[in-house]
Design a protein around this motif. Structure first.
Motif, short mmCIF file in Angstrom:
data_model
loop_
_atom_site.label_atom_id
_atom_site.label_comp_id
_atom_site.label_asym_id
_atom_site.label_seq_id
_atom_site.Cartn_x
_atom_site.Cartn_y
_atom_site.Cartn_z
N SER A 180 1.01 -1.09 0.01
CA SER A 180 -0.52 -0.10 -0.39
C SER A 180 1.10 1.55 -0.59
CB SER A 180 -0.57 -0.21 0.71
OG SER A 180 -1.39 -1.42 1.19
N GLU A 181 2.21 0.97 -0.68
CA GLU A 181 3.20 2.02 -0.48
C GLU A 181 3.14 3.00 1.35
OE1 GLU A 181 4.89 2.70 -2.92
OE2 GLU A 181 3.94 1.70 -4.23
N ASN A 182 3.50 2.22 2.13
CA ASN A 182 3.75 2.87 3.35
C ASN A 182 5.01 2.55 3.75
OD1 ASN A 182 1.18 3.24 4.06
ND2 ASN A 182 0.28 1.50 4.40
N PHE A 183 5.88 3.16 4.10
CA PHE A 183 7.05 3.54 4.42
C PHE A 183 7.51 2.70 6.13
CE2 PHE A 183 11.17 4.43 6.35
CZ PHE A 183 11.94 3.59 5.93
N THR A 255 0.39 -3.82 15.33
CA THR A 255 0.39 -5.26 14.61
C THR A 255 -0.73 -4.58 13.52
OG1 THR A 255 1.60 -6.35 15.91
CG2 THR A 255 0.01 -7.51 14.08
N GLN A 256 -1.48 -4.18 14.63
CA GLN A 256 -3.09 -3.50 14.25
C GLN A 256 -3.56 -2.56 13.21
OE1 GLN A 256 -5.23 -5.95 14.35
NE2 GLN A 256 -4.36 -6.69 15.71
N SER A 257 -1.82 -1.86 13.54
CA SER A 257 -2.00 -1.10 12.40
C SER A 257 -1.35 -1.24 10.89
CB SER A 257 -1.26 1.01 13.08
OG SER A 257 0.07 0.27 13.28
N MET A 258 -0.76 -1.90 11.20
CA MET A 258 -0.24 -2.43 9.85
C MET A 258 -1.45 -2.65 8.81
SD MET A 258 2.06 -5.98 11.24
CE MET A 258 1.95 -6.71 10.27
N PRO A 363 13.91 5.41 22.31
CA PRO A 363 13.73 5.97 22.17
C PRO A 363 14.41 6.15 20.63
CG PRO A 363 14.81 6.69 24.32
CD PRO A 363 14.60 5.19 23.91
N PHE A 364 14.93 5.51 19.61
CA PHE A 364 16.04 5.51 18.35
C PHE A 364 14.83 4.73 17.50
CE2 PHE A 364 18.64 3.49 15.26
CZ PHE A 364 18.75 4.29 14.27
N VAL A 365 14.12 4.41 18.22
CA VAL A 365 13.12 3.35 17.81
C VAL A 365 11.48 5.22 17.13
CG1 VAL A 365 10.66 2.23 16.92
CG2 VAL A 365 13.04 1.47 18.28
N LYS A 366 11.51 5.01 18.23
CA LYS A 366 11.40 6.30 18.02
C LYS A 366 11.26 7.47 17.30
CE LYS A 366 8.14 6.44 22.65
NZ LYS A 366 7.83 6.92 23.62
N LEU A 367 12.64 7.94 17.04
CA LEU A 367 13.71 9.25 16.19
C LEU A 367 13.02 8.58 15.01
CD1 LEU A 367 15.28 11.52 15.84
CD2 LEU A 367 17.13 9.82 16.08
N ASN A 368 13.47 6.93 14.49
CA ASN A 368 12.94 6.79 12.91
C ASN A 368 11.37 6.91 12.50
OD1 ASN A 368 15.12 4.30 11.47
ND2 ASN A 368 15.52 4.84 13.75
N LYS A 369 10.77 6.64 13.98
CA LYS A 369 9.62 7.11 13.58
C LYS A 369 9.23 8.95 13.39
CE LYS A 369 4.62 6.62 13.43
NZ LYS A 369 4.33 7.04 12.96
N THR A 377 5.22 11.71 5.35
CA THR A 377 4.09 11.36 5.56
C THR A 377 3.40 10.73 6.49
OG1 THR A 377 2.54 11.12 4.08
CG2 THR A 377 3.71 13.01 3.37
N SER A 378 3.25 11.77 8.48
CA SER A 378 2.65 10.11 8.86
C SER A 378 2.28 9.41 8.68
CB SER A 378 2.46 10.95 9.96
OG SER A 378 1.31 12.45 10.06
N GLU A 379 0.73 9.67 7.54
CA GLU A 379 0.03 8.46 7.02
C GLU A 379 0.40 7.48 6.68
OE1 GLU A 379 0.22 12.02 6.05
OE2 GLU A 379 -1.54 12.81 7.86
N LYS A 380 1.86 7.11 5.69
CA LYS A 380 2.17 6.51 5.13
C LYS A 380 3.20 6.12 5.38
CE LYS A 380 0.78 6.05 1.43
NZ LYS A 380 -0.53 5.12 1.27
N VAL A 381 3.31 6.24 6.76
CA VAL A 381 4.71 4.69 7.74
C VAL A 381 4.12 4.15 8.49
CG1 VAL A 381 6.32 5.45 9.53
CG2 VAL A 381 6.10 7.35 7.87
#
Length: 442
Positions: A180-183, A255-258, A363-369, A377-381
């Motif tokens: 679905s083109e989500n990063f 998982t549910q947001s995948m 924190p590093f996972v959150k920085l990636n996000k 764009t947040s809608e595609k991550v």
């Protein structure tokens, strides 16, 4: 840092790194290994690495290690592998597999997705920073050559060189966009247990008329295999699921947001049968599987040959989740075969890797996000607890004690391990910019 400038830089420097794709570094066939080592080491030296080493002390294909000094005291470790899958079947390729070719908006070559293209992108980021004020953090590279055959020696190298590999965070190979083109920001990997099954029922192949009294190795094997699976596609092995832990709230939420677009998945792979489970998302993250990879018995050539095969064999793998032990799983399967009346079907354990997940709240996972939200764009991550496939992540986590994330340049149509493997140039340049931004922000 301007996005268009970095993206154009990535495209302008593409020809400087595509020779990497021309080397058939096939670990399964022991081809191109030394030539690939030399190419990688030269790249690191040309980019003014503070240290470049070829490790051979633990056997197997060499590991190339490099260090770059940055402008801060933070250190990022990159994991990549230089080996690729064999290109066969050759007649299904539309271009020469080891001649990188731009076809429309795609770059086609064996290994360009898995995972040479990502090292190409990372080398380009280092080159960009060298020419634009210096590398913002210390960098280390661990590039191995046995991933496509199960990374049998990685654990030994990681343990032997744990001091040199110490880092604050680790960025893995893989990652990219879904159907679905989500990063995707992937924070782990499933484990694997790989094994062979073999049964022999006679000293020689028999005339098929003797099926009136002689057992058939092929029937014996397929019946044994069928006894390990229920009609609803669950593994029928006592204890197989016992060690699986419930996901944390953060993992469950992720998982549910995948995204899982059923129609696009079916079209992408040409699936002709219904999905085997109702909720593929949860199964991809926290489900364990048993897969028949291949079967071999009797005569399969042209014409007629009426025989009873004397022996039959199968290759299988199990995809596992955290807390499942590969060798224990293989033992449970062997015991179940005996319990089911198939004690003559022998199990030969080949390899295993443990599953791993990073803490999604690190924190590093959150920085990636955060950076991905700005670039894509947040809608595609999407934050993904772990990929469906495996890799030697657990060995690094146990020795380096750093969070691991997978971010990369491929997309759902990249066809890794298949003919016409490719990446899209738009993803390559965007992923290169994302990585540069991530290192700068970190």
């Amino acid at each position: 840092m301007k996005q268009k400038e970095v993206e154009q830089y990535a495209l302008d420097n593409l020809d400087n790194v595509t020779d990497y794709l021309r080397i058939p570094s096939i670990s399964a066939q022991n081809k191109g290994i030394n030539e690939t080592n030399e190419w990688i080491m030269k790249q690191f030296k040309d980019l003014r690495a503070a240290k470049v080493e070829k490790w051979t002390d633990q056997g197997g294909n060499p590991v190339v290690f490099a260090e770059f000094n940055g402008k801060s005291d933070k250190t990022v470790l990159f994991y990549n592998h230089y080996d690729v899958q064999p290109p066969e079947p050759l007649d299904e390729w539309k271009t020469k597999p080891f001649e990188p070719t731009v076809v429309g908006d795609k770059l086609v070559a064996r290994g360009v997705c898995d995972d040479k293209g990502e090292l190409m992108s990372r080398l380009t980021v280092v080159k960009y920073f060298n020419e634009h004020g210096g590398i913002p953090v210390n960098l280390k590279f661990f590039v191995e050559g046995e991933e496509e055959i199960g990374s049998p020696d990685v654990d030994k190298y990681v343990r032997a060189h744990a001091d040199q590999l110490q880092a604050d965070v680790c960025i893995w190979e893989g990652g990219g966009k879904d159907e679905s083109e989500n990063f995707q920001i992937v924070c782990g990997a499933r484990g694997i247990a790989s094994f062979n099954l073999h049964v022999k029922t006679a000293a020689v192949d028999l005339h098929s008329s003797l099926a009136s009294y002689a057992d058939n190795a092929a029937w014996r094997l397929v019946q044994a295999l069928a006894s390990l699976r229920t009609p609803d596609n669950r593994v029928a092995v006592d204890g197989f699921y016992d060690d699986i832990e419930k996901m944390t709230p953060s993992q469950e939420k992720a998982t549910q947001s995948m995204s899982f677009d059923a129609d696009k998945v079916r079209a992408n792979y040409g699936l002709t049968r219904p999905f085997v489970y109702n909720d593929p998302r949860e199964e991809l993250v926290n489900g364990a599987t048993m897969t028949i990879n291949g079967l071999n018995a009797g005569y399969t050539g042209d014409g007629v040959k009426t025989i009873i095969p004397k022996e039959a064999s199968a290759k299988l793998d199990c995809r596992l989740v955290p807390n499942q032990d590969p060798q224990k799983i293989a033992s449970l399967i062997s015991y179940q075969l005996e319990k089911n009346g198939y004690g003559d079907v022998n199990l030969d354990y080949l390899l295993g890797e443990n599953a791993f997940r990073s803490n999604l709240d690190h924190p590093f996972v959150k920085l990636n996000k955060k950076v991905a939200d700005e670039v894509y764009t947040s809608e595609k991550v999407r934050l993904i607890p772990n990929m469906p496939g495996g890799g030697p992540m657990k060995q690094f986590a146990d020795s380096v004690h750093a969070p691991i994330v997978m971010v990369g340049i491929h997309y759902s149509g990249s066809h890794p391990h298949s003919p016409n493997e490719n990446i899209r140039l738009a993803d390559y340049k965007q992923g290169t910019y994302f990585l540069a931004r991530l290192l700068e922000e970190y």
